[in-house]
Design a protein around this motif. Structure first.
Motif, PDB file in Angstrom:
ATOM      1  N   MET A 109      27.279  18.515  10.953  1.00 17.30           N
ATOM      2  CA  MET A 109      25.976  17.847  11.100  1.00 17.30           C
ATOM      3  C   MET A 109      26.110  16.631  12.016  1.00 17.30           C
ATOM      4  O   MET A 109      25.260  16.409  12.879  1.00 17.30           O
ATOM      5  CB  MET A 109      25.417  17.435   9.736  1.00 17.30           C
ATOM      6  CG  MET A 109      24.934  18.594   8.898  1.00 17.30           C
ATOM      7  SD  MET A 109      23.591  19.526   9.669  1.00 17.30           S
ATOM      8  CE  MET A 109      22.295  18.320   9.606  1.00 17.30           C
ATOM      9  N   GLN A 110      27.158  15.857  11.841  1.00 17.89           N
ATOM     10  CA  GLN A 110      27.382  14.686  12.696  1.00 17.89           C
ATOM     11  C   GLN A 110      27.620  15.116  14.135  1.00 17.89           C
ATOM     12  O   GLN A 110      27.088  14.507  15.065  1.00 17.89           O
ATOM     13  CB  GLN A 110      28.556  13.845  12.186  1.00 17.89           C
ATOM     14  CG  GLN A 110      28.772  12.554  12.960  1.00 17.89           C
ATOM     15  CD  GLN A 110      27.568  11.635  12.885  1.00 17.89           C
ATOM     16  OE1 GLN A 110      27.016  11.399  11.822  1.00 17.89           O
ATOM     17  NE2 GLN A 110      27.159  11.124  14.023  1.00 17.89           N
ATOM     18  N   TYR A 111      28.399  16.162  14.320  1.00 17.80           N
ATOM     19  CA  TYR A 111      28.649  16.697  15.660  1.00 17.80           C
ATOM     20  C   TYR A 111      27.327  17.114  16.309  1.00 17.80           C
ATOM     21  O   TYR A 111      27.069  16.804  17.476  1.00 17.80           O
ATOM     22  CB  TYR A 111      29.614  17.882  15.596  1.00 17.80           C
ATOM     23  CG  TYR A 111      29.681  18.644  16.897  1.00 17.80           C
ATOM     24  CD1 TYR A 111      30.432  18.170  17.968  1.00 17.80           C
ATOM     25  CD2 TYR A 111      28.973  19.833  17.060  1.00 17.80           C
ATOM     26  CE1 TYR A 111      30.477  18.860  19.170  1.00 17.80           C
ATOM     27  CE2 TYR A 111      29.013  20.529  18.257  1.00 17.80           C
ATOM     28  CZ  TYR A 111      29.757  20.040  19.308  1.00 17.80           C
ATOM     29  OH  TYR A 111      29.782  20.724  20.491  1.00 17.80           O
ATOM     30  N   ASN A 112      26.490  17.839  15.563  1.00 16.44           N
ATOM     31  CA  ASN A 112      25.205  18.290  16.102  1.00 16.44           C
ATOM     32  C   ASN A 112      24.319  17.114  16.490  1.00 16.44           C
ATOM     33  O   ASN A 112      23.681  17.139  17.542  1.00 16.44           O
ATOM     34  CB  ASN A 112      24.480  19.192  15.111  1.00 16.44           C
ATOM     35  CG  ASN A 112      25.080  20.576  15.057  1.00 16.44           C
ATOM     36  OD1 ASN A 112      25.732  21.017  15.996  1.00 16.44           O
ATOM     37  ND2 ASN A 112      24.875  21.261  13.952  1.00 16.44           N
ATOM     38  N   ARG A 113      24.273  16.078  15.648  1.00 14.39           N
ATOM     39  CA  ARG A 113      23.475  14.884  15.990  1.00 14.39           C
ATOM     40  C   ARG A 113      23.971  14.257  17.283  1.00 14.39           C
ATOM     41  O   ARG A 113      23.180  13.947  18.170  1.00 14.39           O
ATOM     42  CB  ARG A 113      23.539  13.856  14.859  1.00 14.39           C
ATOM     43  CG  ARG A 113      22.537  14.103  13.775  1.00 14.39           C
ATOM     44  CD  ARG A 113      22.485  12.919  12.807  1.00 14.39           C
ATOM     45  NE  ARG A 113      22.398  13.467  11.479  1.00 14.39           N
ATOM     46  CZ  ARG A 113      23.379  13.509  10.582  1.00 14.39           C
ATOM     47  NH1 ARG A 113      24.531  12.949  10.832  1.00 14.39           N
ATOM     48  NH2 ARG A 113      23.211  14.088   9.431  1.00 14.39           N
ATOM     49  N   ASP A 114      25.282  14.081  17.383  1.00 15.00           N
ATOM     50  CA  ASP A 114      25.860  13.495  18.603  1.00 15.00           C
ATOM     51  C   ASP A 114      25.588  14.379  19.815  1.00 15.00           C
ATOM     52  O   ASP A 114      25.273  13.882  20.897  1.00 15.00           O
ATOM     53  CB  ASP A 114      27.375  13.287  18.438  1.00 15.00           C
ATOM     54  CG  ASP A 114      27.710  12.195  17.451  1.00 15.00           C
ATOM     55  OD1 ASP A 114      26.819  11.389  17.102  1.00 15.00           O
ATOM     56  OD2 ASP A 114      28.881  12.146  17.016  1.00 15.00           O
ATOM     57  N   TRP A 115      25.716  15.682  19.632  1.00 12.38           N
ATOM     58  CA  TRP A 115      25.494  16.625  20.725  1.00 12.38           C
ATOM     59  C   TRP A 115      24.055  16.530  21.226  1.00 12.38           C
ATOM     60  O   TRP A 115      23.821  16.495  22.441  1.00 12.38           O
ATOM     61  CB  TRP A 115      25.816  18.037  20.228  1.00 12.38           C
ATOM     62  CG  TRP A 115      25.773  19.095  21.282  1.00 12.38           C
ATOM     63  CD1 TRP A 115      26.763  19.422  22.151  1.00 12.38           C
ATOM     64  CD2 TRP A 115      24.683  19.969  21.583  1.00 12.38           C
ATOM     65  NE1 TRP A 115      26.353  20.452  22.972  1.00 12.38           N
ATOM     66  CE2 TRP A 115      25.080  20.798  22.643  1.00 12.38           C
ATOM     67  CE3 TRP A 115      23.407  20.117  21.048  1.00 12.38           C
ATOM     68  CZ2 TRP A 115      24.251  21.772  23.186  1.00 12.38           C
ATOM     69  CZ3 TRP A 115      22.581  21.084  21.591  1.00 12.38           C
ATOM     70  CH2 TRP A 115      23.005  21.897  22.646  1.00 12.38           C
ATOM     71  N   TYR A 116      23.091  16.484  20.301  1.00 15.00           N
ATOM     72  CA  TYR A 116      21.685  16.370  20.709  1.00 15.00           C
ATOM     73  C   TYR A 116      21.428  15.053  21.432  1.00 15.00           C
ATOM     74  O   TYR A 116      20.710  15.017  22.436  1.00 15.00           O
ATOM     75  CB  TYR A 116      20.741  16.508  19.511  1.00 15.00           C
ATOM     76  CG  TYR A 116      20.492  17.942  19.135  1.00 15.00           C
ATOM     77  CD1 TYR A 116      19.757  18.785  19.967  1.00 15.00           C
ATOM     78  CD2 TYR A 116      20.995  18.478  17.959  1.00 15.00           C
ATOM     79  CE1 TYR A 116      19.523  20.108  19.642  1.00 15.00           C
ATOM     80  CE2 TYR A 116      20.771  19.795  17.622  1.00 15.00           C
ATOM     81  CZ  TYR A 116      20.036  20.607  18.468  1.00 15.00           C
ATOM     82  OH  TYR A 116      19.811  21.924  18.144  1.00 15.00           O
ATOM     83  N   LYS A 117      21.994  13.952  20.951  1.00 20.74           N
ATOM     84  CA  LYS A 117      21.822  12.655  21.625  1.00 20.74           C
ATOM     85  C   LYS A 117      22.373  12.713  23.043  1.00 20.74           C
ATOM     86  O   LYS A 117      21.728  12.250  23.988  1.00 20.74           O
ATOM     87  CB  LYS A 117      22.538  11.542  20.852  1.00 20.74           C
ATOM     88  CG  LYS A 117      21.849  11.120  19.586  1.00 20.74           C
ATOM     89  CD  LYS A 117      22.683  10.052  18.894  1.00 20.74           C
ATOM     90  CE  LYS A 117      22.202   9.810  17.491  1.00 20.74           C
ATOM     91  NZ  LYS A 117      23.077   8.872  16.768  1.00 20.74           N
TER      92      LYS A 117
END
Length: 147
Positions: A109-117
């Motif tokens: 989930m943290q990876y996905n948030r960072d990826w979207y940012k």
């Protein structure tokens, strides 16, 4: 890439991350905005490479440990009598995959948030670069039409 190349080059998949590395083209007169875009893309690629290399190493290590522990519990060795690597059935492996994904849910989930940012930033910078280039072409055309 050869010196005359004017595009990004994509390499073969990395053996740890399974991602294809990119060598980014640097134009001779790269403006600061274009440089920011290229650096944002390079940073995103580096972060993806690091994350997936670590994730894949952890996955393979935990998978081997899981298989070994299950085989040991059954009284089996890692290799059968013919020398073939012993395996588990699909149901047993499904249990491992489910546990691995559950255990790493927050990390993903943290990876996905960072990826979207990162991708939002890259998309925004791409829009700015496209606008600057379009305005530059318009100015050039006006200048040449007036002559």
């Amino acid at each position: 890439p050869p010196p005359h190349s004017q595009s990004d080059w994509i390499g073969p998949p990395d053996k740890h991350s399974n991602l294809r590395p990119i060598i980014f083209y640097v134009p001779p007169q790269e403006c600061p905005l274009e440089r920011r875009l290229r650096e944002a893309r390079q940073e995103a690629q580096a972060c993806n490479q690091r994350f997936w290399a670590q994730q894949n190493r952890a996955f393979h290590q935990e998978k081997e440990e899981f298989i070994y522990s299950r085989l040991k519990a059954k009284g089996l060795e890692r290799r059968d009598k013919t020398g073939q690597k012993a395996t588990l059935n699909a149901e047993e492996m499904a249990e491992f995959y489910k546990d691995f994904l559950s255990k790493n849910f927050r990390k993903h989930m943290q990876y996905n948030r960072d990826w979207y940012k990162r991708n939002f930033t890259i998309t925004f910078l791409m829009g700015q670069v496209a606008l600057v280039r379009a305005l530059r072409r318009l100015r050039w055309k006006k200048k040449n039409v007036g002559n």
